[in-house]
Structure formats: structure tokens, C-alpha cells
Scaffold this active site. Structure first.
Site, short mmCIF file in Angstrom:
data_model
loop_
_atom_site.label_atom_id
_atom_site.label_comp_id
_atom_site.label_asym_id
_atom_site.label_seq_id
_atom_site.Cartn_x
_atom_site.Cartn_y
_atom_site.Cartn_z
N THR A 1 29.84 40.74 60.34
CA THR A 1 30.22 41.08 58.99
C THR A 1 30.32 42.41 58.54
OG1 THR A 1 29.06 41.16 56.60
CG2 THR A 1 27.53 41.26 58.65
N ASP A 2 31.02 42.60 57.45
CA ASP A 2 31.31 44.15 57.21
C ASP A 2 30.18 44.64 56.49
OD1 ASP A 2 31.28 42.78 54.95
OD2 ASP A 2 33.11 43.56 53.91
N GLU A 3 29.13 43.81 56.21
CA GLU A 3 27.77 44.43 55.29
C GLU A 3 27.18 45.41 56.33
OE1 GLU A 3 25.83 41.45 53.16
OE2 GLU A 3 27.53 40.30 53.04
N TYR B 1 19.47 41.01 55.91
CA TYR B 1 20.46 40.35 56.79
C TYR B 1 21.58 41.13 57.48
CZ TYR B 1 25.09 38.38 56.98
OH TYR B 1 26.39 37.73 57.39
N LYS C 1 22.26 41.59 61.57
CA LYS C 1 23.68 41.50 62.18
C LYS C 1 24.12 42.90 62.87
CE LYS C 1 26.28 38.41 61.92
NZ LYS C 1 26.23 37.25 62.56
P1 NAD Z 1 26.43 29.46 57.42
O1 NAD Z 1 25.13 29.67 57.00
O2 NAD Z 1 27.34 28.56 56.71
O3 NAD Z 1 26.32 28.57 59.00
C1 NAD Z 1 25.39 29.18 59.94
C2 NAD Z 1 25.29 28.01 61.04
O4 NAD Z 1 24.49 28.37 61.97
C3 NAD Z 1 24.74 26.53 60.35
O5 NAD Z 1 25.41 25.61 60.75
C4 NAD Z 1 23.35 26.72 61.20
O6 NAD Z 1 22.75 25.36 61.13
C5 NAD Z 1 23.44 27.48 62.35
N1 NAD Z 1 22.35 28.03 62.77
C6 NAD Z 1 21.63 28.78 62.18
N2 NAD Z 1 20.54 29.18 62.86
C7 NAD Z 1 20.53 28.67 64.18
C8 NAD Z 1 20.04 28.70 65.53
N3 NAD Z 1 18.98 29.26 65.44
N4 NAD Z 1 20.70 27.89 66.24
C9 NAD Z 1 21.77 27.45 66.22
N5 NAD Z 1 22.58 27.35 65.10
C10 NAD Z 1 22.02 27.93 63.89
O7 NAD Z 1 27.05 30.67 57.95
P2 NAD Z 1 28.65 31.14 57.67
O8 NAD Z 1 29.14 31.63 56.52
O9 NAD Z 1 29.46 30.08 58.24
O10 NAD Z 1 28.83 32.47 58.73
C11 NAD Z 1 29.13 32.44 60.15
C12 NAD Z 1 29.05 33.72 60.75
O11 NAD Z 1 29.96 34.64 60.10
C13 NAD Z 1 27.76 34.27 60.66
O12 NAD Z 1 27.41 35.07 61.81
C14 NAD Z 1 27.76 35.35 59.76
O13 NAD Z 1 26.88 36.54 59.69
C15 NAD Z 1 29.35 35.59 59.71
N6 NAD Z 1 29.95 36.08 58.37
C16 NAD Z 1 29.90 35.41 57.27
C17 NAD Z 1 30.61 35.92 56.16
C18 NAD Z 1 30.72 34.82 55.00
O14 NAD Z 1 31.42 35.02 54.01
N7 NAD Z 1 30.32 33.82 54.95
C19 NAD Z 1 31.26 37.20 56.18
C20 NAD Z 1 31.31 37.78 57.18
C21 NAD Z 1 30.68 37.38 58.49
P1 TYD Z 2 27.11 36.69 48.19
O1 TYD Z 2 27.96 35.38 47.97
O2 TYD Z 2 25.73 36.19 48.32
O3 TYD Z 2 27.49 37.35 49.25
P2 TYD Z 2 27.20 38.85 49.89
O4 TYD Z 2 25.83 39.09 49.09
O5 TYD Z 2 26.92 38.28 51.22
O6 TYD Z 2 28.35 39.60 49.54
O7 TYD Z 2 27.43 37.35 46.91
C1 TYD Z 2 28.58 37.95 46.37
C2 TYD Z 2 28.35 38.95 45.35
O8 TYD Z 2 27.89 37.98 44.18
C3 TYD Z 2 27.21 39.97 45.57
O9 TYD Z 2 27.64 41.19 44.81
C4 TYD Z 2 26.09 39.29 44.74
C5 TYD Z 2 26.67 38.62 43.56
N1 TYD Z 2 26.08 37.34 43.32
C6 TYD Z 2 25.59 37.18 41.69
O10 TYD Z 2 25.87 37.80 41.00
N2 TYD Z 2 25.18 35.85 41.25
C7 TYD Z 2 24.87 35.06 42.29
O11 TYD Z 2 23.93 33.96 42.02
C8 TYD Z 2 24.99 35.19 43.76
C9 TYD Z 2 24.48 34.15 44.86
C10 TYD Z 2 25.74 36.45 44.11
#
Ligand code: NAD
Ligand code: TYD
Length: 350
Positions: free
Chosen positions: A131-133, A156, A160
Site C-alpha cells: 500500500t502507499d500508506e 495497518y 504492511k
Molecule cells: P481484503 O480485506 O478485501 O481481503 C483480504 C483477504 O485476505 C480476505 O479474503 C481474507 O480472507 C484474506 N486473509 C486475511 N487474513 C488471512 C490469513 N491469515 N491467511 C489467509 N488469508 C487471509 O483486502 P483488499 O482490499 O483486497 O487488499 C488486498 C491487498 O492489497 C492487501 O495486502 C492490502 O494491504 C493491499 N492494498 C489494498 C488497498 C485497498 O484500497 N483495498 C490499497 C493498497 C493496498
Molecule cells: P478507508 O476507505 O478506510 O481507506 P484508508 O483509510 O485506507 O485510506 O478511508 C478512506 C478515507 O475516508 C479516509 O480518509 C478515512 C475516511 N472515512 C470516513 O470519513 N468515514 C468512514 O466511515 C470511513 C470508513 C472512512
């Protein structure tokens, strides 16, 4: 023939990556390894579950025995690692869950890969999705590049960041081929409604308050999940081993402006007066340690691999809203049960 483990394939982004690889590469075997936590849902893959080149293995990445069995059973050649605890708010409540899965789970997977692939590391690849975070927070200027110093602020992003360092350490120390990508906030179909965009869509549909944290001026760079899956495909096949690629949408929005846009699009789709859904907006107490702004410089992946987003935000958001409106059963299934108590705990003191 490649036999690729995709971890977290039943989650939001993972399901799009699994679908793309299963459909596009019939000669690869795709092994979806997922523990099916609250965020994992095999309904996300019901359209491809019977494909000949797809199998699902329920396993926890913190469990080496389970992973060893899967590596042996399929002769795994490559790993695309997405399994993680992924929600910042949950990491604030339960940081250790993030240590176990994101750090220990990743190192465990690296260890298994290291042992199973030891005869010839050059024939294998471990691709880690991050993630960019990890880069921390920006002020009003600037973009995250691949050279930006790590500065995570939430449990989180700290977990990561740690996993990213371990992945690179396994290349430097043991010679495993690795790739890392760091992407911005994704959105799209199958997004679990604890995150901003699907939570707001779900609440608009159910006529519930739209909880905007703090002053609503926090900024995120939104990336359509299918464009992310394309980027992962390109990086996996053509990325320079050992390199990092940033992926972003060139698409920054302040949360409050984004919620306004969502409200307008949903009102239009429902054929009701503009301004109806905006009345649901409620400013609530801020998230602790809330990062002010994320924004990615995706110039490297554009220059080196020719990737760029394929949709505008308006198009991607419209497709996303349409998907949620057409898949109300999916939404009801994922928001029943445990989601309700999560929601009450998270938003009750707002
Ligand atoms: P998500 O939470 O939707 O899905 C995570 C998946 O991992 C789920 O299917 C869960 O069952 C599985 N999982 C969790 N713990 C596990 C374990 N111990 N063993 C096996 N499986 C397990 O997440 P996502 O949003 O699809 O993100 C996927 C990846 O991308 C993550 O690594 C996250 O850090 C990264 N990422 C996500 C975002 C975003 O905006 N969603 C942005 C940047 C990076
Ligand atoms: P989120 O989707 O949780 O992603 P991330 O924290 O990983 O960027 O949140 C996106 C942005 O929205 C973040 O600035 C937090 C804000 N947010 C709200 O304002 N209300 C909400 O209920 C949630 C879940 C997030």
C-alpha cells in the site's frame, strides 16, 4: 506451466486478480489460498469457480504446515501475495491481528517459498502487493514516489511496511526473486462495505447517516480495482526483478467532495431530486492518527510498463454504484451478522 498461489484471492482486490489470471491465462494453474476471514467471500468468485485452471485452498498464511502441503500438492512456481488484514480502523482496535497476518503471515509464506524453491530461485517469483500508506502522509503538495522514505502511522501501515521490508530482505539475504507494488486506495465491485466508498453506497441505499470523519478534507487517490488488476498482471510478467512499482489513479479527491459526487450519482440513478442523499451526511469524530493526504506518482509504471488507468473516476464510480445496486443480495450477505456489531462498535460513539 506456471502454478501460481494468489493469497487473499477471496477478498476484494484478490478476487479481481484471480478472475483476470484465470480467464486470461488458461495454461496457468491459479491456486487461491485464503483463510476466509470476515473479508474473504467465495461468492466474489462464483463466476469462475468451475474453471479447469482454478482451485481454492482454505488456509491461513500464518500456518506453515498448511502452506507446505499446498506447495507440494501443486508444485507451486510463483506467489502473488495479497492476503492481509486491510482496514485501518480495525488496526486501531486490534493491532495484533495485523501483526499476525501481515507480518508473521508474510514471513511464514516467504520461509515456505524459500525452502521449497531452494534448488533454483531464478525459476520462481514472489510478488508482494502493498500500500502507499507505508509512505505516511503528504501535506497539500507532492506525490509518493518509489524513493519516498517509509513513515507509517497506523498499525495497518506499520504492519504492511514491516512486511515490505521482510520481502526485500529475503531477496537480499537469500536470493529469492521478489517484486513489490504499492498502490493507492482501490474502489469497485466486491468492495467490502467497511471502507469509505462501499460504506457510503450501502448507507445511502439504506437511508442511514453518512459518517464523514473530522473535517472531511482528508484526501485519497482513487484507483479502479480492475485497473489495479491490470497493473499487477503487467508487473508480474514484465516488472524488473527486485523493483518496486507505485500504482495510483492520478485521481485525488477530498473525502467530502467524493461523498457529494456519490450522493449526486446515486440520486440521479434513483431518479430523485439532486440533494436528497446529501442530507444524510454527518460529520463524526476523527480517526486517531488520520493521514491527511495520499497521492501517488505512477510515472514509473507508466513509462516502463505502459500502464495507465482505463476509466475516469466518474465512469468507475458509476460502474461501481450500478454493481452494488444490481447485487443487493451480495451486499445483504456481507453486512448481516458480524458486520452489524462491527458497525455499532465503530460508529456508536461518533
Ligand atoms: P481484503 O480485506 O478485501 O481481503 C483480504 C483477504 O485476505 C480476505 O479474503 C481474507 O480472507 C484474506 N486473509 C486475511 N487474513 C488471512 C490469513 N491469515 N491467511 C489467509 N488469508 C487471509 O483486502 P483488499 O482490499 O483486497 O487488499 C488486498 C491487498 O492489497 C492487501 O495486502 C492490502 O494491504 C493491499 N492494498 C489494498 C488497498 C485497498 O484500497 N483495498 C490499497 C493498497 C493496498
Ligand atoms: P478507508 O476507505 O478506510 O481507506 P484508508 O483509510 O485506507 O485510506 O478511508 C478512506 C478515507 O475516508 C479516509 O480518509 C478515512 C475516511 N472515512 C470516513 O470519513 N468515514 C468512514 O466511515 C470511513 C470508513 C472512512
Amino acid at each position: 506451466m506456471k502454478k501460481i498461489i494468489i493469497t487473499g484471492g477471496a477478498g476484494f482486490i484478490g478476487s479481481h486478480v484471480v478472475r483476470r489470471f484465470v480467464k486470461k491465462y488458461p495454461n496457468y494453474l491459479i491456486v487461491n489460498v485464503d483463510a476466509l476471514t470476515y473479508a474473504g467471500n467465495l461468492e466474489n468468485l462464483s463466476d469462475i469457480e468451475d474453471e479447469a485452471n482454478y482451485v481454492f485452498e482454505k488456509a491461513d498464511i500464518t500456518n506453515a504446515e498448511q502452506l507446505n502441503v499446498i506447495f507440494d500438492k501443486y508444485g507451486v512456481t510463483d506467489v502473488i501475495h495479497l492476503a492481509a488484514e486491510s482496514h485501518v480502523d480495525r488496526s486501531i482496535t486490534n493491532p495484533l491481528d495485523f501483526v499476525y497476518t501481515n507480518i508473521i503471515g508474510t514471513v511464514n509464506l516467504l520461509e515456505v517459498a524459500k525452502n521449497k524453491w531452494k534448488d533454483d530461485y531464478s525459476a520462481h517469483l514472489f510478488y508482494h502487493v502493498s500500500t502507499d500508506e507505508v509512505y505516511g502522509a503528504l501535506g497539500s503538495e507532492g506525490l509518493f514516489t518509489e524513493e519516498t522514505r517509509y513513515d507509517p502511522h497506523s498499525p495497518y501501515s506499520a504492519s504492511k511496511a514491516s512486511s515490505d521490508h521482510f520481502v526485500r530482505a529475503y531477496q537480499d539475504t537469500y536470493g529469492i526473486n521478489v517484486l513489490v507494488s504499492n498502490c493507492s486506495n482501490n474502489y469497485g465491485p466486491y468492495h467490502f462495505p467497511e471502507k469509505l466508498i462501499p460504506l457510503m453506497i450501502n448507507n445511502i441505499i439504506n437511508n442511514k447517516p453518512l459518517p464523514v470523519y473530522g473535517d472531511g478534507k482528508y484526501t485519497r487517490d482513487w484507483l479502479f480495482v480492475k485497473d489495479h488488476a491490470v497493473a499487477i498482471d503487467l508487473i508480474f510478467h514484465d516488472g524488473k526483478i527486485g523493483d518496486t512499482y507505485n500504482i495510483g489513479g492520478f485521481n485525488e479527491w477530498k473525502n467530502i467532495d467524493l461523498v457529494h459526487l456519490l450522493c449526486e450519482q446515486v440520486d440521479e440513478k434513483f431518479g430523485r431530486p439532486s440533494g436528497t442523499s446529501k442530507q444524510l451526511i454527518t460529520f463524526v469524530k476523527d480517526r486517531p492518527g488520520h493521514d491527511r493526504r495520499y497521492a501517488i506518482d505512477a510515472g514509473k509504471i507508466n513509462r516502463e510498463l505502459g500502464w495507465q488507468p482505463s476509466v475516469t473516476f466518474e465512469q468507475g464510480l458509476s460502474e461501481t454504484i450500478d454493481w452494488f445496486l444490481a447485487n443487493k443480495t451480495w451486499l445483504e450477505n456481507v453486512t448481516s451478522g458480524a458486520y452489524a456489531s462491527y458497525y455499532d462498535n465503530q460508529y456508536s460513539n461518533s
